[in-house]
Motif scaffolding. Structure first.
Motif, short mmCIF file in Angstrom:
data_model
loop_
_atom_site.label_atom_id
_atom_site.label_comp_id
_atom_site.label_asym_id
_atom_site.label_seq_id
_atom_site.Cartn_x
_atom_site.Cartn_y
_atom_site.Cartn_z
N TYR A 27 0.67 -1.48 -0.12
CA TYR A 27 0.26 0.43 -0.05
C TYR A 27 0.98 1.02 0.10
O TYR A 27 0.44 1.97 0.75
CB TYR A 27 -0.91 0.09 0.91
N THR A 28 1.92 0.81 -0.52
CA THR A 28 3.08 2.44 -0.66
C THR A 28 2.55 2.71 -1.66
O THR A 28 2.25 2.34 -3.23
CB THR A 28 4.49 2.10 -1.13
N VAL A 29 2.07 4.53 -1.71
CA VAL A 29 1.54 5.29 -3.01
C VAL A 29 2.93 5.93 -4.01
O VAL A 29 3.71 6.28 -3.35
CB VAL A 29 0.97 6.59 -2.79
N VAL A 30 2.75 5.15 -5.20
CA VAL A 30 3.77 5.45 -6.30
C VAL A 30 3.49 6.34 -7.33
O VAL A 30 4.36 6.58 -7.88
CB VAL A 30 4.02 3.99 -6.67
N GLN B 299 -10.09 -6.19 3.28
CA GLN B 299 -9.46 -6.33 1.62
C GLN B 299 -7.16 -6.59 2.56
O GLN B 299 -6.78 -7.04 1.71
CB GLN B 299 -9.46 -4.42 1.65
N MET B 300 -6.86 -5.94 3.66
CA MET B 300 -5.27 -6.16 4.22
C MET B 300 -5.41 -7.54 4.40
O MET B 300 -4.56 -8.49 3.78
CB MET B 300 -5.21 -5.35 4.91
N GLU B 301 -6.54 -8.69 5.10
CA GLU B 301 -6.60 -9.14 5.45
C GLU B 301 -7.31 -10.06 4.19
O GLU B 301 -5.73 -11.60 4.06
CB GLU B 301 -8.13 -9.76 6.43
N ARG B 302 -7.18 -10.20 3.20
CA ARG B 302 -7.35 -10.81 1.45
C ARG B 302 -5.97 -11.01 1.23
O ARG B 302 -5.75 -12.17 0.78
CB ARG B 302 -8.50 -10.36 0.93
N GLN B 303 -5.28 -9.61 1.67
CA GLN B 303 -3.80 -9.55 1.27
C GLN B 303 -2.96 -10.81 1.76
O GLN B 303 -2.25 -11.33 1.25
CB GLN B 303 -3.36 -8.07 1.40
N ILE B 304 -2.80 -10.59 3.11
CA ILE B 304 -1.84 -11.12 3.62
C ILE B 304 -2.07 -12.48 3.54
O ILE B 304 -1.25 -13.42 3.31
CB ILE B 304 -2.05 -11.13 5.58
N ALA B 305 -3.70 -13.83 3.32
CA ALA B 305 -3.39 -14.94 3.27
C ALA B 305 -3.30 -14.98 1.21
O ALA B 305 -2.61 -15.85 1.31
CB ALA B 305 -5.51 -14.73 3.34
N LEU B 306 -3.49 -13.95 0.64
CA LEU B 306 -2.96 -14.33 -0.69
C LEU B 306 -1.07 -14.65 -0.76
O LEU B 306 -0.54 -15.05 -1.45
CB LEU B 306 -3.62 -12.92 -1.53
N TYR B 307 -0.29 -13.46 -0.20
CA TYR B 307 1.14 -13.31 0.14
C TYR B 307 2.35 -13.67 0.96
O TYR B 307 3.00 -13.59 1.12
CB TYR B 307 0.77 -11.79 -0.14
N ARG B 308 0.74 -13.94 2.17
CA ARG B 308 1.87 -14.75 3.08
C ARG B 308 3.04 -13.73 3.53
O ARG B 308 3.88 -14.22 4.22
CB ARG B 308 2.10 -16.31 2.75
N SER B 309 2.96 -12.36 3.76
CA SER B 309 3.64 -11.77 4.00
C SER B 309 3.75 -10.87 5.53
O SER B 309 2.90 -10.35 5.98
CB SER B 309 3.24 -10.33 2.98
N ASP B 310 5.17 -11.30 6.44
CA ASP B 310 5.08 -10.28 7.86
C ASP B 310 4.71 -9.15 7.78
O ASP B 310 4.93 -8.58 8.95
CB ASP B 310 6.58 -11.47 8.26
N ALA B 311 5.99 -8.42 6.83
CA ALA B 311 5.67 -6.83 6.80
C ALA B 311 4.02 -6.56 6.39
O ALA B 311 4.02 -5.85 7.30
CB ALA B 311 6.49 -6.75 5.56
#
Length: 276
Positions: A126-129, A180-192
């Motif tokens: 979610y860094t704005v590019v 939305q973030m929870e779905r992304q965590i499940a998808l990417y399995r990212s600690d960060a």
């Protein structure tokens, strides 16, 4: 226009975990049987079982084929290849690399063409590019500390010194963003990403505030809007997120373009009156 280099989202998978258990985890996550996966990948259920138990080492082509049929994210496909003993297949090109110049220019033209409505581009953290002037307008009054690059869309929205105090329906919008973030965590399995989630989820939510007021004229919205106060007005937006089809680069795969469509005539009229 705000630009920043995307922060990498690392896999949380243990480096010593074999490709078999990782593939089985993705298959179970997608709720696909061994037989169904075998039919999709032109293989056999027996071979899939042997791969998952470690009795058979899949070829590089088979790893990529199974990953494709399981809709595994591009970054995680590289992780599967590494676990199987192969080199990563997909490059991860920095967004400021000249090779992605056409992509950057295209995204900038796209979000600028969306003005006066807000639009931005974020990466997997979610860094704005990139962001247009519609976003800049909404961020008026946000604490300077939150506007120091690299900007983070979740912090900007949910922080007590960000947009949160001006979001009328904060509890509903906050719930939408956290889901939305929870779905992304499940998808990417990212600690960060999980660390970011825990941070923004811990931000205090006012007991009473703008979100408790009823609008003067209720509007029958067709989707959950973000209702935000701006210079004495209440602006309502419906969010839409777009990603790139068939990306062949990790960086590109993790980019998302979020556009905010005005949800009522009053918002349309006000934004066009700004002359942006």
């Amino acid at each position: 226009m705000t630009t920043a280099v995307s922060a990498a989202v690392s896999s949380a998978a243990p480096p010593d975990k074999g490709v078999g258990p990782l593939l089985r985890a993705w298959r179970e996550r997608r709720r696909v049987s061994q037989l169904e996966l075998a039919l999709r990948a032109d293989s056999s259920a027996r071979h899939i079982s042997f791969i998952e138990t470690g009795r058979s080492r899949p070829s590089e082509e088979m790893v990529l084929r199974l990953a494709e049929h399981l809709d595994v994210p591009v970054r995680e496909r590289n992780a599967l290849l590494l676990a199987a003993g192969y080199a990563p297949h997909y490059p991860e090109t920095p967004l400021d690399d000249p090779a992605l110049g056409a992509l950057r220019e295209g995204m900038e033209r796209l979000i600028q063409g969306y003005e006066p409505y807000p639009a931005l581009v974020v990466d997997a953290m979610y860094t704005v590019v990139a962001a247009n002037r519609g976003i800049t307008m909404l961020l008026a009054g946000v604490a300077e500390s939150l506007l120091v690059p690299p900007l983070n869309a979740m912090r900007l929205t949910l922080h007590p010194e960000g947009l949160a105090p001006r979001i009328r329906n904060l509890r509903e919008w906050r719930g939408h963003l956290l889901a939305q973030m929870e779905r992304q965590i499940a998808l990417y399995r990212s600690d960060a990403l999980r660390t970011l989630y825990e941070e923004v989820a811990a931000y205090p939510v006012p007991e009473t505030g703008p979100q408790d007021r009823e609008p003067a004229e209720p509007v029958p919205y067709f989707a959950l809007p973000m209702q935000v106060e701006h210079e004495g007005r209440v602006l309502s937006f419906i969010s839409s997120i777009s990603t790139f089809n068939t990306p062949m680069d990790v960086t590109v795969a993790e980019l998302a373009i979020e556009t905010f469509l005005p949800a009522d005539p009053a918002t349309v009229k006000y934004l066009h009156s700004l002359g942006t």
